[in-house]
Scaffold this motif. Structure first.
Motif, PDB file in Angstrom:
ATOM      1  N   ASN A   2     -30.616  17.819   3.567  1.00 45.07           N
ATOM      2  CA  ASN A   2     -30.536  17.741   5.047  1.00 45.07           C
ATOM      3  C   ASN A   2     -30.624  16.462   5.662  1.00 45.07           C
ATOM      4  O   ASN A   2     -31.234  15.513   5.301  1.00 45.07           O
ATOM      5  CB  ASN A   2     -31.992  18.378   5.212  1.00 45.07           C
ATOM      6  N   THR A  29     -20.266  17.646   6.886  1.00 47.20           N
ATOM      7  CA  THR A  29     -21.598  18.654   6.145  1.00 47.20           C
ATOM      8  C   THR A  29     -20.418  19.471   5.053  1.00 47.20           C
ATOM      9  O   THR A  29     -19.191  19.388   4.900  1.00 47.20           O
ATOM     10  CB  THR A  29     -21.657  19.815   7.132  1.00 47.20           C
ATOM     11  N   ASN A  30     -21.274  20.077   4.058  1.00 47.46           N
ATOM     12  CA  ASN A  30     -20.595  20.791   2.953  1.00 47.46           C
ATOM     13  C   ASN A  30     -20.947  22.467   3.234  1.00 47.46           C
ATOM     14  O   ASN A  30     -20.535  23.224   2.548  1.00 47.46           O
ATOM     15  CB  ASN A  30     -21.454  20.584   1.654  1.00 47.46           C
ATOM     16  N   ASN A  31     -21.314  22.579   4.574  1.00 42.28           N
ATOM     17  CA  ASN A  31     -21.854  23.866   4.840  1.00 42.28           C
ATOM     18  C   ASN A  31     -21.650  23.969   6.483  1.00 42.28           C
ATOM     19  O   ASN A  31     -22.602  23.670   7.305  1.00 42.28           O
ATOM     20  CB  ASN A  31     -23.219  24.548   4.563  1.00 42.28           C
ATOM     21  N   SER A  34     -24.402  25.183   8.671  1.00 44.18           N
ATOM     22  CA  SER A  34     -25.676  24.414   8.677  1.00 44.18           C
ATOM     23  C   SER A  34     -25.861  23.552   9.828  1.00 44.18           C
ATOM     24  O   SER A  34     -26.908  22.947  10.160  1.00 44.18           O
ATOM     25  CB  SER A  34     -25.771  23.724   7.454  1.00 44.18           C
ATOM     26  N   THR A  53     -26.442  19.878   6.627  1.00 46.86           N
ATOM     27  CA  THR A  53     -26.468  19.434   5.142  1.00 46.86           C
ATOM     28  C   THR A  53     -25.473  18.917   4.757  1.00 46.86           C
ATOM     29  O   THR A  53     -24.065  19.128   5.341  1.00 46.86           O
ATOM     30  CB  THR A  53     -26.591  20.876   4.618  1.00 46.86           C
ATOM     31  N   MET A  54     -25.752  18.075   3.641  1.00 45.97           N
ATOM     32  CA  MET A  54     -24.418  17.459   2.946  1.00 45.97           C
ATOM     33  C   MET A  54     -24.677  17.605   1.252  1.00 45.97           C
ATOM     34  O   MET A  54     -25.802  18.026   1.040  1.00 45.97           O
ATOM     35  CB  MET A  54     -24.467  15.798   3.076  1.00 45.97           C
ATOM     36  N   LYS A  55     -23.751  17.393   0.639  1.00 48.93           N
ATOM     37  CA  LYS A  55     -23.690  17.358  -0.731  1.00 48.93           C
ATOM     38  C   LYS A  55     -24.775  16.520  -1.164  1.00 48.93           C
ATOM     39  O   LYS A  55     -24.856  15.252  -0.730  1.00 48.93           O
ATOM     40  CB  LYS A  55     -22.475  17.067  -1.331  1.00 48.93           C
ATOM     41  N   ASN A  56     -25.526  16.711  -2.070  1.00 55.38           N
ATOM     42  CA  ASN A  56     -26.703  15.877  -2.567  1.00 55.38           C
ATOM     43  C   ASN A  56     -25.987  14.558  -3.047  1.00 55.38           C
ATOM     44  O   ASN A  56     -24.997  14.408  -3.774  1.00 55.38           O
ATOM     45  CB  ASN A  56     -27.386  16.075  -3.903  1.00 55.38           C
ATOM     46  N   ALA A  57     -26.589  13.326  -2.623  1.00 54.34           N
ATOM     47  CA  ALA A  57     -26.005  11.900  -3.222  1.00 54.34           C
ATOM     48  C   ALA A  57     -27.068  10.840  -2.679  1.00 54.34           C
ATOM     49  O   ALA A  57     -28.318  11.467  -2.063  1.00 54.34           O
ATOM     50  CB  ALA A  57     -24.752  11.458  -2.091  1.00 54.34           C
TER      51      ALA A  57
END
Length: 88
Positions: A2, A29-31, A34, A53-57
């Motif tokens: 987030n 975002t990846n969604n 969101s 949200t974004m891809k976990n990194a």
């Protein structure tokens, strides 16, 4: 993960401000579902808050990318005061 991008403004945001921050968030975002935008007033300032949200990194690997993308889309805000990136 987030992400919250907060922009402090000296006057109320216009529709074009909301469109600009939404575009920035949609590019990161990846969604797309969101992306949430809200405006809060605090004293003489207005806070434009964009959550997505974004891809976990690793946060240190993406914080500059996030800031750069938003700055590209908000450079024309005449009422811009400051901005921050945070992760929950």
């Amino acid at each position: 993960m987030n992400v919250r991008y907060t922009i402090l403004l000296s006057s109320p945001p216009a529709t074009e401000h909301l469109d600009s921050v939404k575009t920035a968030a949609l590019r990161l975002t990846n969604n797309q579902g969101s992306v949430k935008i809200q405006v809060k007033r605090g004293g003489t300032y207005f806070t434009l808050i964009t959550d997505f949200t974004m891809k976990n990194a690793a946060q240190y690997k993406v914080v500059d990318e996030i800031d750069k993308e938003f700055k590209f889309w908000i450079w024309h805000f005449r009422n811009y005061e400051d901005s921050t990136v945070s992760f929950s």
